[in-house]
Design an enzyme around this catalytic site. Structure first.
Site, PDB file in Angstrom:
ATOM      1  N   GLY A  17     -20.890  54.991 -61.427  1.00 28.57           N
ATOM      2  CA  GLY A  17     -19.985  56.128 -61.397  1.00 28.57           C
ATOM      3  C   GLY A  17     -20.680  57.423 -61.787  1.00 28.57           C
ATOM      4  O   GLY A  17     -21.905  57.514 -61.800  1.00 28.57           O
ATOM      5  N   LEU A  18     -19.853  58.419 -62.115  1.00 30.82           N
ATOM      6  CA  LEU A  18     -20.416  59.732 -62.448  1.00 30.82           C
ATOM      7  C   LEU A  18     -20.929  59.745 -63.880  1.00 30.82           C
ATOM      8  O   LEU A  18     -20.371  60.421 -64.741  1.00 30.82           O
ATOM      9  CB  LEU A  18     -19.362  60.824 -62.270  1.00 30.82           C
ATOM     10  CG  LEU A  18     -19.113  61.331 -60.853  1.00 30.82           C
ATOM     11  CD1 LEU A  18     -18.207  62.540 -60.887  1.00 30.82           C
ATOM     12  CD2 LEU A  18     -20.421  61.699 -60.177  1.00 30.82           C
ATOM     13  N   HIS A  19     -21.971  58.980 -64.151  1.00 34.11           N
ATOM     14  CA  HIS A  19     -22.543  59.017 -65.502  1.00 34.11           C
ATOM     15  C   HIS A  19     -23.410  60.263 -65.628  1.00 34.11           C
ATOM     16  O   HIS A  19     -23.393  61.125 -64.744  1.00 34.11           O
ATOM     17  CB  HIS A  19     -23.295  57.720 -65.816  1.00 34.11           C
ATOM     18  CG  HIS A  19     -24.488  57.473 -64.975  1.00 34.11           C
ATOM     19  ND1 HIS A  19     -25.740  57.894 -65.338  1.00 34.11           N
ATOM     20  CD2 HIS A  19     -24.614  56.862 -63.783  1.00 34.11           C
ATOM     21  CE1 HIS A  19     -26.596  57.540 -64.382  1.00 34.11           C
ATOM     22  NE2 HIS A  19     -25.939  56.921 -63.432  1.00 34.11           N
ATOM     23  N   ALA A  20     -24.153  60.375 -66.696  1.00 33.67           N
ATOM     24  CA  ALA A  20     -24.791  61.651 -67.009  1.00 33.67           C
ATOM     25  C   ALA A  20     -25.592  62.246 -65.851  1.00 33.67           C
ATOM     26  O   ALA A  20     -25.422  63.403 -65.498  1.00 33.67           O
ATOM     27  CB  ALA A  20     -25.675  61.502 -68.246  1.00 33.67           C
TER      28      ALA A  20
END
Lengths: 92, 586
Positions: A17-20
């Site tokens: 997913g939209l991790h860092a």
């Protein structure tokens, strides 16, 4: 600033997913455009140019996002962001 | 006295420097109303703090990048974006105006809201980003308060560093001149932080239940890296006792140093090869002076950590240098043993959800011939200049080995046609570090010249324990009967095929396990140079028939505690002076 607005729907495909890193890439890409960019997930709305706001939105793999850009380069902005998501942020 | 896990041997007596959590500012400052006229000043203070934070993070990023950890440096990109976040900044500025509270108060309230929102996310991985936000928030707040963050790379003098947690990169950046020892709450004996401490020869105790609240800057401390103890504000008698112990240790180390010319032979004349593990070419003199019979493990990973793949020529220069320096002594070069995560930016790899079971080590090299082939060519070419052997890490299946040998043969062929010299007889070995390879050793043994048992991974994969996770580290048991059985099986398979066996994991350097390994028939023990003296003394006090009987008895044991107890008892009997320094636990 013009008022042209463009919207696209997309689905997050990279596993984590939209991790860092992807969220950073998203925000960095959004920042290149003059248009205002919002990202909607369900009822939540985030500012596409704010990492904090995107982290709170927390788009996991499979999340459906609606990206809206308002401004002179709205079309290009949405296209670039949509492609980034489609390319899975070059992660996979 | 506080008890933890002895991570790196040695005793240090000195002043504490508490870093990290204990020093951290609170994110809940008290209300601090301001007047209308103070608003511009508060806003200026806030933007100045952001600017200072940005510079600090960029500096940090630059430093970490140059000290070889590219993947760790990339996290700071996100940290910079947090500092640059316009939404956050505007929110803080407008709230300062509206609520007439200090920048500290307003910033903390807003940032706490963000941290709470991110922590509440229903995804384990995304939720962890809250710690990045907190990390940046602490920096901003410190800068608002005008506090200086203690940099561990530059201590104010000789100090013992106390922290809740030290990451491997924290540890790597430690000021080596001035750090006497360190103690942390997290970690285990085999975490990378502990391994790094041992290679830096700094005494360390990890896995202490509580330490940060109890120790303050300037407190007098004793760190006992042999026993895993931390003594706070010791009494005079204790100080004297430890001073004596330290003197004894000095004396023993000097004694062991003088013995370095003696052969590592048992009383009844059986020779064990002692070799050194190294991870760069900086300390070759150390090895030549240590009495080691050669290098049993040369880790090549460091060559690949700069964010790019080293060329064949670059590698060849390094390997040739070792071959020449070691003269007729053997050097075993291990091919790249990295997790894919460490090279993700270079190879454009996706994140492995489970790196220890993923695309790593020899699997990575087989998937990316551009990693493997230049290394094989460089090692082969270096073999013309000295006594080089090569081994492949983490082989699990026979077809992997077949593929490797096939590639190796084609590399030999092209070197021949290019008229490049190399040792046609160079020995090829594999590391046995998975249960699959250990159980299948009989088949693998027919195809190679030697085995090297990597006990760290073998124990980890067999016991299914992450050795860095303190919650389960007690299950990491090198003395478990199953491990003894596997090592026995590997040695028997090697005997049958007429090849030799080395152990290059931590077990080889633990004096308690040396009689067992020797008794099982292991011919070579490879360890960091600092452990060689103790190992030599244990071997020289041992009788081979005694060691064999001991191994036989251990093979019949059903409990790891029993094997550990027997090992302790034997060591006490033959080398009591070593026991007083040897590490407990594990």
């Amino acid at each position: 600033m013009g008022t042209a607005s463009t919207t696209a729907e997309c689905v997050i495909k990279n596993k984590l997913g939209l991790h860092a890193r992807p969220a950073s890439l998203f925000v960095q890409t959004a920042a290149k455009f003059d248009s205002d960019i919002t990202v909607r997930k369900g009822d939540e709305v985030a500012n596409g140019k704010s990492l904090m706001s995107m982290l709170v939105l927390s788009a996991a793999c499979g999340s459906k996002l609606i990206i809206t850009a308002r401004g002179p380069d709205a079309e290009q902005a949405v296209k670039a962001l949509n492609e980034l998501i489609d390319r899975r942020f070059d992660e996979e | 006295m506080l008890h933890g896990i002895p991570a790196s041997p040695g005793i240090a007596i000195g002043l504490a420097l508490a870093v990290g959590d204990s020093e951290r500012v609170s994110l809940e400052p008290e209300s601090h109303p301001i007047t209308e006229s103070e608003v511009p000043n508060e806003i200026n203070r806030f933007t100045a703090a952001l600017e200072k934070t940005r510079r600090q993070i960029m500096e940090l990023q630059k430093r970490v990048q140059s000290s070889l950890q590219a993947s760790e440096a990339s996290i700071f990109d996100a940290h910079l974006l947090i500092v640059d976040d316009k939404v956050l900044t505007q929110e803080v500025i407008s709230e300062i105006r509206k609520r007439l509270q200090s920048a500290n108060v307003v910033f903390c309230e807003i940032i706490r809201r963000y941290i709470a929102a991110i922590s509440a996310v229903d995804d384990q991985y995304l939720k962890e980003r809250a710690s990045d936000v907190a990390d940046v928030a602490y920096r901003i707040l410190e800068n608002l308060n005008g506090q200086e963050r203690q940099l561990l790379d530059h201590l104010p003098g000789q100090r013992i560093v106390i922290s809740r947690d030290l990451t491997p990169s924290d540890t790597a950046l430690l000021d080596r001149e001035n750090v006497q020892a360190f103690a942390t709450e997290t970690g285990s004996r085999t975490s990378h932080t502990a391994i790094l401490a041992r290679s830096m020869k700094i005494p360390a105790v990890v896995g202490l239940n509580v330490i940060c609240g109890q120790v303050h800057n300037g407190d007098m401390l004793i760190i006992d890296g042999f026993l895993g103890a931390v003594i706070l504000n010791p009494r005079q008698e204790t100080l004297e006792l430890y001073a004596q112990k330290e003197a004894f240790k000095e004396q023993l180390y000097n004694e062991l140093q003088r013995e370095s010319a003696l052969l590592p032979e048992t009383i009844d004349g059986y020779r064990v090869q002692l070799a050194a593990n190294i991870d760069n070419v900086n300390n070759l003199d150390d090895i030549l002076n240590s009495g080691a019979a050669g290098i049993g493990l040369f880790r090549t990973e460091y060559l690949f950590m700069g964010g790019k793949i080293p060329t064949e020529e670059e590698q060849f220069e390094v390997y040739r240098k070792i071959a020449v320096a070691m003269k007729d002594q053997t050097t075993i070069i291990r091919t790249l043993d990295l997790g894919g995560d460490k090279l993700s930016s270079v190879l454009n790899l996706s994140h492995d959800p489970n790196p220890f079971l993923g695309l790593r080590s020899i699997r990575l090299c087989l998937a990316y011939p551009e990693l493997l082939i230049p290394q094989l060519r460089a090692v082969l070419r270096a073999s013309a200049f000295g006594n080089i052997k090569m081994m492949f890490p983490m082989v699990t299946c026979e077809d992997e080995l077949d593929k490797l040998l096939e590639i190796l043969e084609s590399v030999r062929k092209s070197l021949r046609s290019e008229k490049k010299k190399f040792d046609e007889e160079m020995e090829i070995g594999i590391m046995i570090e998975t249960p699959a390879a250990a159980l299948f050793a009989e088949h693998l043994a027919r195809k190679v010249d030697f085995f090297s048992i990597g006990t760290n991974d073998l124990v980890q994969y067999t016991m299914a324990v992450d050795r860095g996770n303190e919650k389960v580290a007690n299950l990491y048991r090198p003395s478990h009967p199953v491990i003894v059985m596997l090592i026995d099986r590997i040695v028997r398979a090697a005997e049958k095929a007429g090849i030799w066996v080395s152990v290059c994991g931590e077990m080889a350097s633990d004096p308690r396990f040396i009689p067992l390994l020797v008794g099982l028939g292991v011919q070579e023990l490879s360890m960091s140079t600092v452990s060689l003296g103790m190992a030599r003394r244990v071997i020289r006090r041992l009788k081979m028939y005694e060691a064999e009987a001991f191994a036989e008895k251990a093979l019949k044991c059903t409990e790891h505690a029993q094997i550990l107890e027997m090992s302790d008892e034997l060591l006490h009997r033959i080398a009591p002076d070593v026991v007083s320094l040897a590490m407990k636990g594990g």
